[in-house]
Design an enzyme around this catalytic site. Structure first.
Site, PDB file in Angstrom:
ATOM      1  N   TRP A 167      30.861  46.176   8.818  1.00 24.22           N
ATOM      2  CA  TRP A 167      30.250  46.682   7.591  1.00 24.22           C
ATOM      3  C   TRP A 167      31.230  46.803   6.437  1.00 24.22           C
ATOM      4  CZ3 TRP A 167      33.162  50.881   6.579  1.00 24.22           C
ATOM      5  CH2 TRP A 167      33.629  51.647   7.644  1.00 24.22           C
ATOM      6  N   LYS A 191      24.037  38.962  13.773  1.00 27.03           N
ATOM      7  CA  LYS A 191      23.624  40.365  13.690  1.00 27.03           C
ATOM      8  C   LYS A 191      24.562  41.078  12.742  1.00 27.03           C
ATOM      9  CE  LYS A 191      24.545  44.222  15.469  1.00 27.03           C
ATOM     10  NZ  LYS A 191      24.212  45.169  14.353  1.00 27.03           N
ATOM     11  N   SER A 245      35.253  47.588  16.472  1.00 22.62           N
ATOM     12  CA  SER A 245      36.177  48.467  17.182  1.00 22.62           C
ATOM     13  C   SER A 245      36.688  47.818  18.458  1.00 22.62           C
ATOM     14  CB  SER A 245      35.499  49.789  17.519  1.00 22.62           C
ATOM     15  OG  SER A 245      34.563  49.611  18.574  1.00 22.62           O
ATOM     16  N   THR A 248      34.279  48.463  21.453  1.00 26.89           N
ATOM     17  CA  THR A 248      33.141  47.553  21.544  1.00 26.89           C
ATOM     18  C   THR A 248      33.599  46.134  21.855  1.00 26.89           C
ATOM     19  OG1 THR A 248      31.966  48.926  19.930  1.00 26.89           O
ATOM     20  CG2 THR A 248      31.072  46.736  20.358  1.00 26.89           C
ATOM     21  N   TYR A 255      30.331  41.597  28.687  1.00 27.17           N
ATOM     22  CA  TYR A 255      29.036  40.926  28.540  1.00 27.17           C
ATOM     23  C   TYR A 255      29.158  39.434  28.808  1.00 27.17           C
ATOM     24  CZ  TYR A 255      27.483  45.217  26.156  1.00 27.17           C
ATOM     25  OH  TYR A 255      27.165  46.513  25.844  1.00 27.17           O
ATOM     26  N   GLU A 267      38.057  40.269  16.773  1.00 33.23           N
ATOM     27  CA  GLU A 267      38.976  40.843  15.789  1.00 33.23           C
ATOM     28  C   GLU A 267      38.674  42.325  15.750  1.00 33.23           C
ATOM     29  OE1 GLU A 267      40.198  42.803  12.934  1.00 33.23           O
ATOM     30  OE2 GLU A 267      38.852  41.634  11.650  1.00 33.23           O
ATOM     31  N   CYS A 268      39.580  43.110  16.307  1.00 31.01           N
ATOM     32  CA  CYS A 268      39.293  44.526  16.543  1.00 31.01           C
ATOM     33  C   CYS A 268      40.196  45.429  15.710  1.00 31.01           C
ATOM     34  CB  CYS A 268      39.410  44.824  18.034  1.00 31.01           C
ATOM     35  SG  CYS A 268      38.252  43.854  19.033  1.00 31.01           S
TER      36      CYS A 268
END
Length: 498
Positions: A167, A191, A245, A248, A255, A267-268
């Site tokens: 965001w 998404k 993050s 996540t 997954y 890219e965290c």
């Protein structure tokens, strides 16, 4: 639509702004099938709009659309120069709709319009142009074989790519990811972040207007657990590209293993150090970069230079200049005012989180030199803060705050600075300020980070990869390698003998 020049003009345009709030599937806007969620304007703390809340069923529809488009080949088999033309037309449309994109991201996440107009919108258009020009630069190889064989390799698109965007740079981060994926010939299911989803819908609409076939770019809004996880778990998604993050990001790897072993690009988080050695050439310039590197974009930048590692021989002068200029450099204001350079934090939750870190810094013994309070105005604002007397073991030195909070740590020379700089789980970016060429090269090699800067911070262009080491991620965005990461190599052996 001309770009407004005054606060009054921006507010007038905002009052007249119309935008889509559903999903975008197979070239069309689609209304919410089930529920909706509220997007809040962080500058006012008031609801902005209701947006469709997608779930696994919506993800299935979007992936099926992308897969259909991929199998039909209307995009992946399009001549590369023709794909180039579509992406260039999209870049031009982004520029034509600069005011709309600026408002959509500013109203959703609080970014000042001056930043959107100067950075996010033009850089997004540049990204599409850069990858458009790479569309016909993807090459294979011909190897040396026996005379009765001909062997070559070629690069092909992966198929349907899932992208989960952050965001803090809603338009620009999406451009970094979907431009190379599309240039390589893939279909995309995007998404966007639920905090700032509106610019993604406009971009998808303009992509079709630019001449793209339906189904090549689909957008599903929703929360991470409801829409993001089903996208990452989908067996028909060939790759997931995620920015967000570290917590996540680790889930994305799980997954992938639980589903089809899809490729994962991450890219965290970051806790980037800015090292200032005693032999730096221009103190004023260094202090300016230090301030901008941690307070710019409200500190909501994964690569923000939030740890200031200052040599003890200059720490007194450096600190004094930072305090003098830093507490006046960024002033909270209306994001729709072109004079404003400090908007609100994105949500109430993020506001509370940043304030919690500031309280934690004081509890653990760091000295709050200025800021860290809340200005007297509506919205989720926090005044920029500087902590000194920071030990690298403190919470504010180890955890990603994602807010305008600087932690100044005194160091004794380059080796001590590198030791402290690398004492973190993160490795996204870092910088060194020095007039010594040997020290510069030693710092570049010694910093455990995907990107290092010398005598600057946060510079770059589409040719420079943006990537993380350690728990800041894997893979990367931008550059030719970014495009190639959305392809797979095929080996072809042709027998020429009898």
């Amino acid at each position: 639509m001309p770009v407004p020049q005054s606060r009054a003009e921006w507010h007038l345009l905002a009052a007249e702004l119309r935008y889509s709030t559903g999903h975008f599937i197979h070239g069309e806007h689609v209304a919410a099938r089930t529920g909706r969620f509220t997007v809040v304007n962080p500058a006012t703390a008031e609801p902005l709009c209701e947006v469709a809340a997608g779930d696994a069923t919506d993800i299935d529809a979007a992936v099926a659309s992308g897969q259909r488009a991929f199998r039909e080949g209307t995009w992946r088999r399009m001549a590369p120069r023709d794909r180039l033309d579509v992406l260039n037309r999209l870049a031009a449309l982004i520029e034509q709709h600069a005011a709309r994109f600026t408002l959509l991201d500013s109203l959703c996440m609080g970014k000042p319009v001056r930043d959107m107009v100067a950075v996010d919108v033009p850089q997004s258009a540049l990204t599409f142009r850069y990858f458009a020009e790479l569309s016909d630069k993807v090459e294979g190889t011909v190897t040396a074989t026996a005379v009765d064989a001909f062997h070559y390799t070629l690069r092909e698109p992966l198929g349907v790519v899932g992208i989960i965007a952050p965001w803090n740079y809603p338009l620009m981060q999406i451009a970094w990811k979907i431009a190379p994926a599309l240039a390589a010939g893939n279909s995309v299911v995007l998404k966007p972040a639920e905090q700032a989803p509106l610019s993604a819908l406009l971009l998808a609409e303009l992509f079709v207007e630019a001449g793209a076939p339906p189904g090549v770019l689909n957008v599903i809004n929703g929360y991470g657990a409801d829409a993001g996880a089903p996208l990452a778990l989908h067996n028909d998604v060939a790759k997931i590209s995620f920015t967000g993050s570290t917590v996540t990001g680790k889930k994305m790897l799980v997954y992938a293993g639980q589903s089809n072993m899809k490729r994962v690009s991450l890219e965290c988080g970051g806790k980037s150090p800015q090292i200032f050695l005693a032999d730096l050439e221009d103190m004023d310039r260094a202090v300016t970069y230090a301030i901008n590197g941690v307070f710019g974009v409200m500190g909501e930048v994964c690569s923000a230079g939030s740890r200031l590692l200052v040599d003890k021989r200059i720490v007194k002068e450096f600190t004094a200049r930072f305090i003098e200029r830093g507490q006046k450099a960024y002033v909270a204001g209306d994001p729709l005012d072109p004079e404003t350079n400090m908007g609100p934090l994105v949500t109430k939750k993020q506001h509370e989180r940043v304030l919690g870190y500031i309280a934690k810094g004081r509890e653990e013994g760091a000295r709050l030199e200025f800021g860290g309070d809340v200005p007297d105005r509506p919205g989720f604002y926090v005044n920029p803060a500087l902590f000194t007397k920071v030990d690298n073991r403190m919470t504010i030195a180890q955890e990603e705050i994602f807010g305008p909070v600087a932690a100044l740590i005194e160091v004794d020379g380059l080796q001590d600075a590198l030791r402290i700089a690398n004492d973190t789980i993160y490795g996204l970016a870092g910088s060194v300020w020095t007039s010594n060429l040997r020290s510069a090269h030693e710092a570049v090699r010694g910093l455990e980070a995907g990107t290092t800067y010398v005598n600057c911070f946060d510079h770059g262009d589409p040719t420079s990869p943006f990537l993380g080491h350690k728990q800041s991620g894997q893979g990367g965005d931008k550059c030719l390698e970014g495009l190639l990461s959305y392809t797979q190599v095929k080996s072809a052996w042709i027998h020429l003998g009898s």
